[in-house]
Design an enzyme around this catalytic site. Structure first.
Site, PDB file in Angstrom:
ATOM      1  N   LYS A 158      32.656 100.349  36.365  1.00 54.26           N
ATOM      2  CA  LYS A 158      32.274  99.356  35.355  1.00 54.26           C
ATOM      3  C   LYS A 158      32.972  98.018  35.576  1.00 54.26           C
ATOM      4  O   LYS A 158      33.144  97.232  34.657  1.00 54.26           O
ATOM      5  CB  LYS A 158      32.556  99.863  33.938  1.00 54.26           C
ATOM      6  CG  LYS A 158      31.941 101.204  33.595  1.00 54.26           C
ATOM      7  CD  LYS A 158      30.455 101.265  33.957  1.00 54.26           C
ATOM      8  CE  LYS A 158      29.614 100.308  33.134  1.00 54.26           C
ATOM      9  NZ  LYS A 158      28.165 100.366  33.496  1.00 54.26           N
ATOM     10  N   GLY A 159      33.331  97.755  36.817  1.00 54.36           N
ATOM     11  CA  GLY A 159      33.961  96.477  37.131  1.00 54.36           C
ATOM     12  C   GLY A 159      32.996  95.453  37.698  1.00 54.36           C
ATOM     13  O   GLY A 159      33.273  94.258  37.693  1.00 54.36           O
TER      14      GLY A 159
END
Length: 402
Positions: A158-159
């Site tokens: 989720k970066g």
């Protein structure tokens, strides 16, 4: 009298004989020529390996040596769509029909700098069976080979790793696997040859890449990657750990609507305010702790940290840093992006192998649930010392504590 009559008939008889001889010679010559042409075509179609001679020929030589050009300069395309594909043998059998169609050959002529050659028609496409989850797209493979990756996007979840990978695939010198192989965390027992087979073919000078964000938090991954190659370049996309944790929770919530609230999962005890670091959504954001593990096997100059926030606000700038890190020419620039107001992040004007705009799917950019501001502040206080250590280790200030 009879003798003189026979003499007058001789000249026409000799003329007929000469014509018959000429016709017979012409017929024999035609048969020989047809045999030679048939033999040459048959040897061309039955050829199964490209010629080692890569030198370019003259224009007239290419025109007369069409079949030789197809052997020595043929581009083979691989459709990795995961569905039932026709075998390579079927494609070879179809090649005779393609080569016989002169108009199709003329339509498929492709001019490249310094040389020109013919692309095979779709019937001549070679196919391979690959796992469905590694479905790709029509990819020019040329005379390349499958190699173990020289660069890996190792994190974080989720970066912004998917966005980075899609942006990088626009570069002609980068060939990347679309799906996440999870080799160094889940499939390591399958061996390096299994891993190599998942990779796309690359030409000389191209870089093979893959991305699996869970590598960054997998304790065994650094040693395993180092055993493959100590020269592997590593890319980590990092993001404000609080925002990242909420995004992680949002993704899980979309799959399991009945999970507890974010607030209840964050704390071991809400009354005391003790953060539950065993929850993966919290643990992943302690970047300094995970980086310590990687620095035991790789020097800092082999690891590049990409800002997930700047990947949205300035994608070309971050992509420039990545291209420099990989030793590639800066081909991906501002001209490749446009900002999608609806989604809230940049998209590609033209994706790899397409002339159409491309944005990440609907699973990206989900609306986050409303989180209690007090919980958000408590998390910021928790992450602050870890963030400061991470800034010192990387030599880059990411501004998460402003």
């Amino acid at each position: 009298m009879a003798f003189s009559r026979i003499s007058r008939l001789d000249p026409p008889s000799r003329g007929i004989f000469r014509k018959a001889v000429v016709m017979l010679c012409s017929l024999l010559a035609s048969i020989i020529l047809l045999h030679l042409l048939t033999e040459r075509c048959a040897s061309t179609v039955s050829s199964t390996s490209p010629s080692p001679d890569r030198s370019s020929s003259s224009a007239s030589g290419r025109a007369s040596g069409l079949f030789g050009d197809l052997r020595s300069k043929r581009l083979v395309y691989e459709w990795t769509a995961g569905s039932d594909l026709e075998s390579y043998g079927a494609a070879r059998r179809a090649s005779s029909r393609v080569l016989a169609d002169e108009r199709a050959r003329q339509d498929l002529e492709l001019e490249l700098p310094g040389e020109s050659f013919m692309l095979p028609a779709p019937d001549l496409v070679a196919s391979r069976r690959v796992p469905a989850r590694f479905a790709g797209k029509l990819s020019p493979l040329g005379e390349g080979s499958k190699k173990l990756p020289q660069a890996l996007i190792i994190g974080v979840k989720k970066g912004g790793t998917r966005a980075l990978l899609e942006f990088l695939r626009v570069h002609p010198d980068i060939r990347a696997v679309g799906a996440e192989p999870h080799f160094f965390d889940r499939n390591y027992d399958n061996g390096l040859e299994w891993y190599r087979e998942l990779m796309p073919k690359t030409l000389e000078g191209q870089i093979t890449m893959e991305k699996t964000p869970s590598y960054f938090v997998t304790r065994e991954a650094p040693a395993r990657i180092s055993a493959m190659s100590r020269d592997t370049k590593l890319i980590v996309v990092v993001r404000d750990p609080v925002t990242r944790a909420i995004s992680d929770y949002t993704q899980t919530l979309s799959k399991k609507p009945d999970i507890p609230s974010f607030e209840s999962l964050t704390f071991k005890n809400r009354t005391t305010g003790l953060i539950d670091t065993s929850w993966s959504a919290i643990q992943i954001g302690i970047y300094a702790k995970h980086l310590d593990n990687w620095l035991q096997y790789f020097p800092m100059d082999q690891i590049l940290f990409v800002s997930g926030e700047r990947l949205i606000s300035d994608p070309a700038g971050e992509l420039g840093r990545v291209q420099d890190f990989l030793g590639l020419k800066r081909i991906i620039t501002d001209k490749h992006f446009y900002f999608n107001q609806t989604k809230g992040f940049p998209c590609l004007k033209k994706a790899e192998g397409s002339s159409k705009p491309h944005c990440l799917g609907k699973t990206k950019g989900r609306t986050h649930p409303n989180i209690d501001p007090e919980v958000v502040q408590r998390l910021r206080d928790f992450y602050r010392p870890f963030n400061m250590k991470f800034y010192q280790m990387t030599g880059r200030f990411f501004g998460w504590d402003d």
